[in-house]
Write a protein that holds these residues in place. Structure first.
Motif, short mmCIF file in Angstrom:
data_model
loop_
_atom_site.label_atom_id
_atom_site.label_comp_id
_atom_site.label_asym_id
_atom_site.label_seq_id
_atom_site.Cartn_x
_atom_site.Cartn_y
_atom_site.Cartn_z
N VAL A 111 24.23 -104.48 -30.95
CA VAL A 111 25.21 -103.41 -31.07
C VAL A 111 24.42 -102.11 -31.16
O VAL A 111 23.44 -102.03 -31.90
N TYR A 112 24.83 -101.12 -30.39
CA TYR A 112 24.10 -99.87 -30.31
C TYR A 112 24.69 -98.81 -31.25
O TYR A 112 25.87 -98.87 -31.60
N PRO A 113 23.87 -97.84 -31.65
CA PRO A 113 24.36 -96.76 -32.53
C PRO A 113 25.61 -96.11 -31.93
O PRO A 113 25.68 -95.89 -30.73
N THR A 114 26.57 -95.84 -32.78
CA THR A 114 27.89 -95.26 -32.50
C THR A 114 28.84 -96.21 -31.78
O THR A 114 29.99 -95.86 -31.56
N GLU A 115 28.40 -97.42 -31.46
CA GLU A 115 29.29 -98.40 -30.83
C GLU A 115 30.25 -98.93 -31.89
O GLU A 115 29.86 -99.21 -33.02
N ASP A 116 31.53 -99.05 -31.50
CA ASP A 116 32.48 -99.67 -32.42
C ASP A 116 32.92 -101.01 -31.85
O ASP A 116 33.11 -101.14 -30.64
N VAL A 117 33.03 -101.99 -32.72
CA VAL A 117 33.34 -103.36 -32.33
C VAL A 117 34.38 -103.95 -33.30
O VAL A 117 34.62 -103.40 -34.37
N THR A 118 34.95 -105.08 -32.89
CA THR A 118 35.89 -105.81 -33.74
C THR A 118 35.32 -107.20 -33.98
O THR A 118 34.90 -107.89 -33.05
N TYR A 119 35.32 -107.59 -35.23
CA TYR A 119 34.79 -108.88 -35.66
C TYR A 119 35.93 -109.72 -36.21
O TYR A 119 36.71 -109.26 -37.05
#
Length: 174
Positions: A111-119
């Motif tokens: 996951v890269y800086p400023t990336e938003d994800v859902t877990y």
């Protein structure tokens, strides 16, 4: 190539909107110590805590968060506090604690800086007494730094006891 990327992004956005409609955001609290807070948390079946969680079941949490550094792996840690004074770590099986394989909507590690994800955190609820519990959920990166953290009050409740209702059909008897 750019059209294909735009279509994939649009489909991902629609999936997130659809998930938000099915599972509204749950009101969770910040962890102490100024730890990063998720963008949104959805505890399936619960909007306002304490969330009733059936013992012996699995409770799904969808956690939307953004990171501020390059992350290659993440692990879920849970602490449970009962009676307001007893705090213990809640041990999770390795496959449940692993965040990267459970990222949603096509996201994956790194996951890269400023990336938003859902877990999708599938939280196994043991056969515990029916009591209120404050749970703290931490997502910790490869450097043991907290990527995000939140607190949610739950109440462990008894399920329907496994009662099954059978319908007798006398009209179709042979």
């Amino acid at each position: 190539m750019q059209v294909k990327a735009l279509i994939l992004i649009s489909l991902g956005f629609l999936a997130v909107v659809r998930a938000a409609e099915e599972h509204p955001a749950t009101e969770v609290k910040r962890c102490s110590g100024n730890k990063p807070f998720p963008l949104e948390v959805r505890v399936h079946g619960c909007k306002t805590p304490p969330c009733n969680i059936v013992k012996g079941s699995t409770q799904n949490f969808e956690i939307d968060f953004a990171v501020d550094k390059y992350i290659t792996e993440m692990t879920t840690l849970v602490k449970a506090t009962t009676l307001g004074i007893i705090t213990v770590p809640y041990e999770l099986p390795a496959d449940v604690a692993a965040v990267c394989p459970n990222l949603m909507y096509g996201a994956y590690c790194p996951v890269y800086p400023t990336e938003d994800v859902t877990y999708l955190f599938s939280f196994p609820i043991g056969e515990y007494p029916e009591i209120g519990v404050k749970i703290e959920i931490y997502l910790v990166d490869q450097d043991k730094e907290v990527a995000t953290c939140f607190v949610c009050d739950i109440k462990v409740v008894k399920g329907n006891g496994g009662n099954t209702v059978y319908q007798l059909d006398y009209l179709n008897r042979k």
